[in-house]
Design an enzyme around this catalytic site. Sequence first.
Site, PDB file in Angstrom:
ATOM      1  N   ASP A   1      35.736  42.023  33.031  1.00 31.65           N
ATOM      2  CA  ASP A   1      35.977  43.271  32.961  1.00 31.65           C
ATOM      3  C   ASP A   1      36.079  43.966  31.591  1.00 31.65           C
ATOM      4  OD1 ASP A   1      36.375  43.694  35.765  1.00 31.65           O
ATOM      5  OD2 ASP A   1      38.621  43.188  35.545  1.00 31.65           O
TER       6      ASP A   1
ATOM      7  N   LYS B   1      40.693  50.410  38.799  1.00 29.44           N
ATOM      8  CA  LYS B   1      39.732  49.314  39.373  1.00 29.44           C
ATOM      9  C   LYS B   1      39.992  49.101  40.795  1.00 29.44           C
ATOM     10  CE  LYS B   1      38.865  44.409  38.798  1.00 29.44           C
ATOM     11  NZ  LYS B   1      38.984  43.143  38.099  1.00 29.44           N
TER      12      LYS B   1
ATOM     13  N   PHE C   1      40.571  41.118  34.432  1.00 26.80           N
ATOM     14  CA  PHE C   1      40.467  39.654  34.106  1.00 26.80           C
ATOM     15  C   PHE C   1      38.863  39.476  33.994  1.00 26.80           C
ATOM     16  CE2 PHE C   1      38.716  37.552  37.981  1.00 26.80           C
ATOM     17  CZ  PHE C   1      38.914  38.370  38.952  1.00 26.80           C
TER      18      PHE C   1
ATOM     19  N   THR D   1      42.490  31.233  47.441  1.00 24.10           N
ATOM     20  CA  THR D   1      42.190  31.256  45.923  1.00 24.10           C
ATOM     21  C   THR D   1      43.197  30.941  45.081  1.00 24.10           C
ATOM     22  OG1 THR D   1      41.383  32.916  44.091  1.00 24.10           O
ATOM     23  CG2 THR D   1      43.055  33.641  45.740  1.00 24.10           C
TER      24      THR D   1
ATOM     25  N   ASP E   1      34.785  35.219  47.498  1.00 21.21           N
ATOM     26  CA  ASP E   1      33.849  34.652  46.244  1.00 21.21           C
ATOM     27  C   ASP E   1      33.050  35.806  45.563  1.00 21.21           C
ATOM     28  OD1 ASP E   1      33.116  31.966  45.303  1.00 21.21           O
ATOM     29  OD2 ASP E   1      31.246  32.834  45.494  1.00 21.21           O
ATOM     30  N   SER E   2      33.110  35.867  44.511  1.00 26.18           N
ATOM     31  CA  SER E   2      32.608  37.102  43.784  1.00 26.18           C
ATOM     32  C   SER E   2      31.823  36.535  42.284  1.00 26.18           C
ATOM     33  CB  SER E   2      33.736  38.114  43.529  1.00 26.18           C
ATOM     34  OG  SER E   2      34.912  37.263  43.040  1.00 26.18           O
TER      35      SER E   2
HETATM   36  P1  ITT Z   1      38.852  31.119  43.503  1.00 27.02           P
HETATM   37  O1  ITT Z   1      37.448  30.326  43.679  1.00 27.02           O
HETATM   38  O2  ITT Z   1      40.075  30.000  43.559  1.00 27.02           O
HETATM   39  O3  ITT Z   1      38.980  32.152  44.144  1.00 27.02           O
HETATM   40  P2  ITT Z   1      37.609  31.853  40.758  1.00 27.02           P
HETATM   41  O4  ITT Z   1      37.973  32.625  39.852  1.00 27.02           O
HETATM   42  O5  ITT Z   1      36.919  30.370  40.352  1.00 27.02           O
HETATM   43  O6  ITT Z   1      38.798  31.363  41.961  1.00 27.02           O
HETATM   44  P3  ITT Z   1      35.080  32.535  42.094  1.00 27.02           P
HETATM   45  O7  ITT Z   1      34.365  31.034  42.255  1.00 27.02           O
HETATM   46  O8  ITT Z   1      34.813  33.630  43.044  1.00 27.02           O
HETATM   47  O9  ITT Z   1      36.443  32.457  41.810  1.00 27.02           O
HETATM   48  O10 ITT Z   1      34.333  32.981  40.664  1.00 27.02           O
HETATM   49  C1  ITT Z   1      34.571  34.430  40.231  1.00 27.02           C
HETATM   50  C2  ITT Z   1      34.317  34.507  39.012  1.00 27.02           C
HETATM   51  O11 ITT Z   1      33.433  35.911  38.817  1.00 27.02           O
HETATM   52  C3  ITT Z   1      35.537  34.947  38.025  1.00 27.02           C
HETATM   53  O12 ITT Z   1      36.095  33.892  37.586  1.00 27.02           O
HETATM   54  C4  ITT Z   1      35.037  36.151  37.058  1.00 27.02           C
HETATM   55  O13 ITT Z   1      34.464  35.320  36.070  1.00 27.02           O
HETATM   56  C5  ITT Z   1      34.121  36.600  37.827  1.00 27.02           C
HETATM   57  N1  ITT Z   1      34.611  37.771  38.432  1.00 27.02           N
HETATM   58  C6  ITT Z   1      34.740  37.949  39.752  1.00 27.02           C
HETATM   59  N2  ITT Z   1      35.496  39.232  40.117  1.00 27.02           N
HETATM   60  C7  ITT Z   1      35.724  39.533  38.965  1.00 27.02           C
HETATM   61  C8  ITT Z   1      36.432  40.964  38.423  1.00 27.02           C
HETATM   62  O14 ITT Z   1      37.290  41.739  39.414  1.00 27.02           O
HETATM   63  N3  ITT Z   1      36.626  41.192  37.126  1.00 27.02           N
HETATM   64  C9  ITT Z   1      35.821  40.312  36.408  1.00 27.02           C
HETATM   65  N4  ITT Z   1      35.159  39.238  36.354  1.00 27.02           N
HETATM   66  C10 ITT Z   1      35.225  38.840  37.900  1.00 27.02           C
END
Ligand code: ITT
Length: 200
Positions: free
Chosen positions: A156, A176, A153, A11, A72-73
């Site tokens: 949230d 969290k 972030f 990440t 991925d989230s």
């Molecule tokens: P990497 O791919 O480099 O890991 P990214 O932020 O682009 O970083 P993702 O493609 O998994 O990661 O997108 C995740 C998005 O989902 C993230 O940018 C937030 O908008 C949202 N998200 C995921 N987890 C979250 C959390 O714990 N709290 C708030 N928003 C979250």
Amino acid sequence: MPTRPRLILATRNAHKTEEIRHILGDRLEVLDVTSFPDLPEIEETGSTFLENARLKALGISRRIKGWVLADDSGLEVDALGGAPGVWSSSYGGEEGNHTKNNERLMQEMTEKAERSARFRCTLVLAKEGVEKAVFTGTVEGLVAESPSGNGGFGYDPLFIPEGHTATMADLGAEVKSTLSHRARAIRAFVVEVEGGFINL
Ligand code: ITT
């Protein structure tokens, strides 16, 4: 002090790294790809969290030694047919711009009575280009009417986890790390490591 097993997170999101380090405590040495400046950006061309987590875990673990974990989230909102989902990080039109993402979410949710949503996290563990395990975690909740709080972030400030009346950003890092989608997925990973099913 004996050397700790090393885990490299696939990440570039410093918040994910910080949260995962916090949940894991000092069991493992946790780095992320920002410590390896020569690694390429992995394109997230999948249409599911699992596909994108696989792309990141396999893409990075082919290029560096050791155990790699990808996260991925995203947020799935029922009234929006599951959006923003895998497109959570660019929902507002600009990759990684959380302010714009939250503005779009608020706009799409104007006057929506049904506010149920969930954060999902899929983790893929890989080594040398081979997938070793998958872990998932979910937290149910509601989309707030307006943003609140400074913690965390992404979405949230707009997400109220089930059983609470404040947003994830209001609840802060300690809460969290007990109930988030990421915390749940990481704890499933820890169970496998501590049970000896994964030998880092
Ligand atoms: P990497 O791919 O480099 O890991 P990214 O932020 O682009 O970083 P993702 O493609 O998994 O990661 O997108 C995740 C998005 O989902 C993230 O940018 C937030 O908008 C949202 N998200 C995921 N987890 C979250 C959390 O714990 N709290 C708030 N928003 C979250």
